[in-house]
Scaffold this motif. Structure first.
Motif, PDB file in Angstrom:
ATOM      1  N   ARG A  36     -25.014  52.103  39.622  1.00  0.00           N
ATOM      2  CA  ARG A  36     -23.675  52.679  39.567  1.00  0.00           C
ATOM      3  C   ARG A  36     -22.770  52.157  40.698  1.00  0.00           C
ATOM      4  N   LEU A  37     -23.367  51.582  41.736  1.00  0.00           N
ATOM      5  CA  LEU A  37     -22.589  51.077  42.864  1.00  0.00           C
ATOM      6  C   LEU A  37     -22.111  49.642  42.660  1.00  0.00           C
ATOM      7  N   TYR A  38     -22.695  48.969  41.684  1.00  0.00           N
ATOM      8  CA  TYR A  38     -22.466  47.537  41.523  1.00  0.00           C
ATOM      9  C   TYR A  38     -21.316  47.251  40.569  1.00  0.00           C
ATOM     10  N   ASP A  39     -20.497  46.272  40.938  1.00  0.00           N
ATOM     11  CA  ASP A  39     -19.595  45.644  39.990  1.00  0.00           C
ATOM     12  C   ASP A  39     -20.420  44.677  39.145  1.00  0.00           C
ATOM     13  N   MET A  40     -20.079  44.568  37.876  1.00  0.00           N
ATOM     14  CA  MET A  40     -20.881  43.775  36.945  1.00  0.00           C
ATOM     15  C   MET A  40     -20.006  42.774  36.206  1.00  0.00           C
ATOM     16  N   ASP A  41     -20.592  41.612  35.923  1.00  0.00           N
ATOM     17  CA  ASP A  41     -19.869  40.541  35.242  1.00  0.00           C
ATOM     18  C   ASP A  41     -20.715  39.986  34.094  1.00  0.00           C
ATOM     19  N   TRP A  42     -20.009  39.472  33.101  1.00  0.00           N
ATOM     20  CA  TRP A  42     -20.598  38.581  32.100  1.00  0.00           C
ATOM     21  C   TRP A  42     -19.996  37.188  32.315  1.00  0.00           C
ATOM     22  N   TYR A  43     -20.885  36.203  32.387  1.00  0.00           N
ATOM     23  CA  TYR A  43     -20.499  34.796  32.455  1.00  0.00           C
ATOM     24  C   TYR A  43     -21.080  34.102  31.218  1.00  0.00           C
ATOM     25  N   GLN A  75     -19.130  24.047  32.909  1.00  0.00           N
ATOM     26  CA  GLN A  75     -19.390  24.946  34.025  1.00  0.00           C
ATOM     27  C   GLN A  75     -19.578  26.373  33.517  1.00  0.00           C
ATOM     28  N   ARG A  76     -20.167  27.184  34.368  1.00  0.00           N
ATOM     29  CA  ARG A  76     -20.350  28.593  34.047  1.00  0.00           C
ATOM     30  C   ARG A  76     -19.043  29.325  34.326  1.00  0.00           C
ATOM     31  N   ASP A  77     -18.537  30.010  33.332  1.00  0.00           N
ATOM     32  CA  ASP A  77     -17.234  30.670  33.426  1.00  0.00           C
ATOM     33  C   ASP A  77     -17.359  32.182  33.315  1.00  0.00           C
ATOM     34  N   LEU A  78     -16.503  32.881  34.023  1.00  0.00           N
ATOM     35  CA  LEU A  78     -16.443  34.333  33.945  1.00  0.00           C
ATOM     36  C   LEU A  78     -15.798  34.739  32.618  1.00  0.00           C
ATOM     37  N   VAL A  79     -16.445  35.644  31.924  1.00  0.00           N
ATOM     38  CA  VAL A  79     -15.952  36.129  30.637  1.00  0.00           C
ATOM     39  C   VAL A  79     -15.291  37.496  30.792  1.00  0.00           C
ATOM     40  N   ALA A  80     -15.982  38.406  31.474  1.00  0.00           N
ATOM     41  CA  ALA A  80     -15.473  39.766  31.617  1.00  0.00           C
ATOM     42  C   ALA A  80     -16.138  40.419  32.811  1.00  0.00           C
ATOM     43  N   ILE A 127     -16.546  44.386  34.980  1.00  0.00           N
ATOM     44  CA  ILE A 127     -16.340  45.836  35.020  1.00  0.00           C
ATOM     45  C   ILE A 127     -16.760  46.306  36.409  1.00  0.00           C
ATOM     46  N   THR A 128     -15.866  47.021  37.064  1.00  0.00           N
ATOM     47  CA  THR A 128     -16.175  47.484  38.417  1.00  0.00           C
ATOM     48  C   THR A 128     -17.055  48.741  38.361  1.00  0.00           C
ATOM     49  N   SER A 129     -17.477  49.164  39.555  1.00  0.00           N
ATOM     50  CA  SER A 129     -18.281  50.386  39.640  1.00  0.00           C
ATOM     51  C   SER A 129     -17.494  51.600  39.141  1.00  0.00           C
ATOM     52  N   ARG A 130     -16.185  51.482  39.150  1.00  0.00           N
ATOM     53  CA  ARG A 130     -15.326  52.559  38.652  1.00  0.00           C
ATOM     54  C   ARG A 130     -14.855  52.313  37.231  1.00  0.00           C
ATOM     55  N   SER A 131     -15.471  51.318  36.588  1.00  0.00           N
ATOM     56  CA  SER A 131     -15.217  51.002  35.175  1.00  0.00           C
ATOM     57  C   SER A 131     -13.832  50.420  34.915  1.00  0.00           C
ATOM     58  N   VAL A 132     -13.265  49.755  35.919  1.00  0.00           N
ATOM     59  CA  VAL A 132     -12.053  48.977  35.694  1.00  0.00           C
ATOM     60  C   VAL A 132     -12.482  47.631  35.112  1.00  0.00           C
ATOM     61  N   THR A 133     -11.854  47.230  34.031  1.00  0.00           N
ATOM     62  CA  THR A 133     -12.284  46.026  33.323  1.00  0.00           C
ATOM     63  C   THR A 133     -11.272  44.895  33.439  1.00  0.00           C
ATOM     64  N   ASN A 134     -11.786  43.675  33.264  1.00  0.00           N
ATOM     65  CA  ASN A 134     -10.940  42.498  33.283  1.00  0.00           C
ATOM     66  C   ASN A 134     -11.572  41.467  32.360  1.00  0.00           C
ATOM     67  N   TYR A 135     -10.727  40.663  31.698  1.00  0.00           N
ATOM     68  CA  TYR A 135     -11.221  39.708  30.701  1.00  0.00           C
ATOM     69  C   TYR A 135     -10.584  38.336  30.883  1.00  0.00           C
ATOM     70  N   ALA A 136     -11.341  37.317  30.547  1.00  0.00           N
ATOM     71  CA  ALA A 136     -10.765  35.987  30.441  1.00  0.00           C
ATOM     72  C   ALA A 136      -9.793  35.974  29.264  1.00  0.00           C
ATOM     73  N   ASP A 137      -8.746  35.167  29.382  1.00  0.00           N
ATOM     74  CA  ASP A 137      -7.739  35.115  28.319  1.00  0.00           C
ATOM     75  C   ASP A 137      -8.357  34.740  26.974  1.00  0.00           C
ATOM     76  N   SER A 138      -9.383  33.915  27.018  1.00  0.00           N
ATOM     77  CA  SER A 138      -9.973  33.399  25.783  1.00  0.00           C
ATOM     78  C   SER A 138     -10.691  34.471  24.964  1.00  0.00           C
ATOM     79  N   VAL A 139     -11.000  35.618  25.592  1.00  0.00           N
ATOM     80  CA  VAL A 139     -11.749  36.653  24.867  1.00  0.00           C
ATOM     81  C   VAL A 139     -10.990  37.967  24.751  1.00  0.00           C
ATOM     82  N   LYS A 140      -9.817  38.039  25.358  1.00  0.00           N
ATOM     83  CA  LYS A 140      -9.031  39.280  25.302  1.00  0.00           C
ATOM     84  C   LYS A 140      -8.751  39.674  23.859  1.00  0.00           C
ATOM     85  N   GLY A 141      -8.957  40.951  23.580  1.00  0.00           N
ATOM     86  CA  GLY A 141      -8.729  41.458  22.236  1.00  0.00           C
ATOM     87  C   GLY A 141      -9.909  41.289  21.304  1.00  0.00           C
ATOM     88  N   ARG A 142     -10.907  40.502  21.705  1.00  0.00           N
ATOM     89  CA  ARG A 142     -12.091  40.282  20.864  1.00  0.00           C
ATOM     90  C   ARG A 142     -13.359  40.857  21.487  1.00  0.00           C
TER      91      ARG A 142
END
Length: 115
Positions: A30-37, A44-49, A51-66
């Motif tokens: 629960r303390l960790y921020d988590m990523d999907w690459y 290269q390995r790219d960040l996809v999405a 989610i922070t420990s507080r469940s704030v999310t962020n997405y790469a433009d290529s996957v937003k909405g999907r």
């Protein structure tokens, strides 16, 4: 011993869906921020999405909405719901856990989008 284990990958047709899971052990999840690459062959390995420990999310433009990232702190598991998949989404998908100066990676799961 820290372990991140991805699952849920596979072969899917264009337009299909998959849900990836990343099960964590050996950390206070629960303390960790988590990523999907993801990493496609020869790229290269790219960040996809993220989610922070507080469940704030962020997405790469290529996957937003999907794609939708989520987490269940009771199950120590992170998810990536992938809809409307395209051949360009084909890659090995990795999860990553981040806290302070520490970060850990999973071994990856293959996602192939092809007809």
């Amino acid at each position: 011993q820290v372990q991140l284990v991805e699952s849920g990958g596979g072969l899917v047709q264009p337009g299909g869906s998959l849900r990836l899971s990343c099960a964590a052990s050996g950390i206070t999840f629960r303390l960790y921020d988590m990523d999907w690459y993801r990493q496609a062959p020869g790229k290269q390995r790219d960040l996809v999405a993220s989610i922070t420990s507080r469940s704030v999310t962020n997405y790469a433009d290529s996957v937003k909405g999907r794609f939708t990232i989520s987490r269940d702190n009771y199950k120590n598991t992170m998810y990536l719901q992938m809809n409307s998949l395209k051949p360009d989404d084909t890659a090995v998908y990795y999860c990553k856990a981040r806290f302070s100066a520490m970060d850990y990676w999973g071994q990856g799961t293959q996602v192939t989008v092809s007809s």
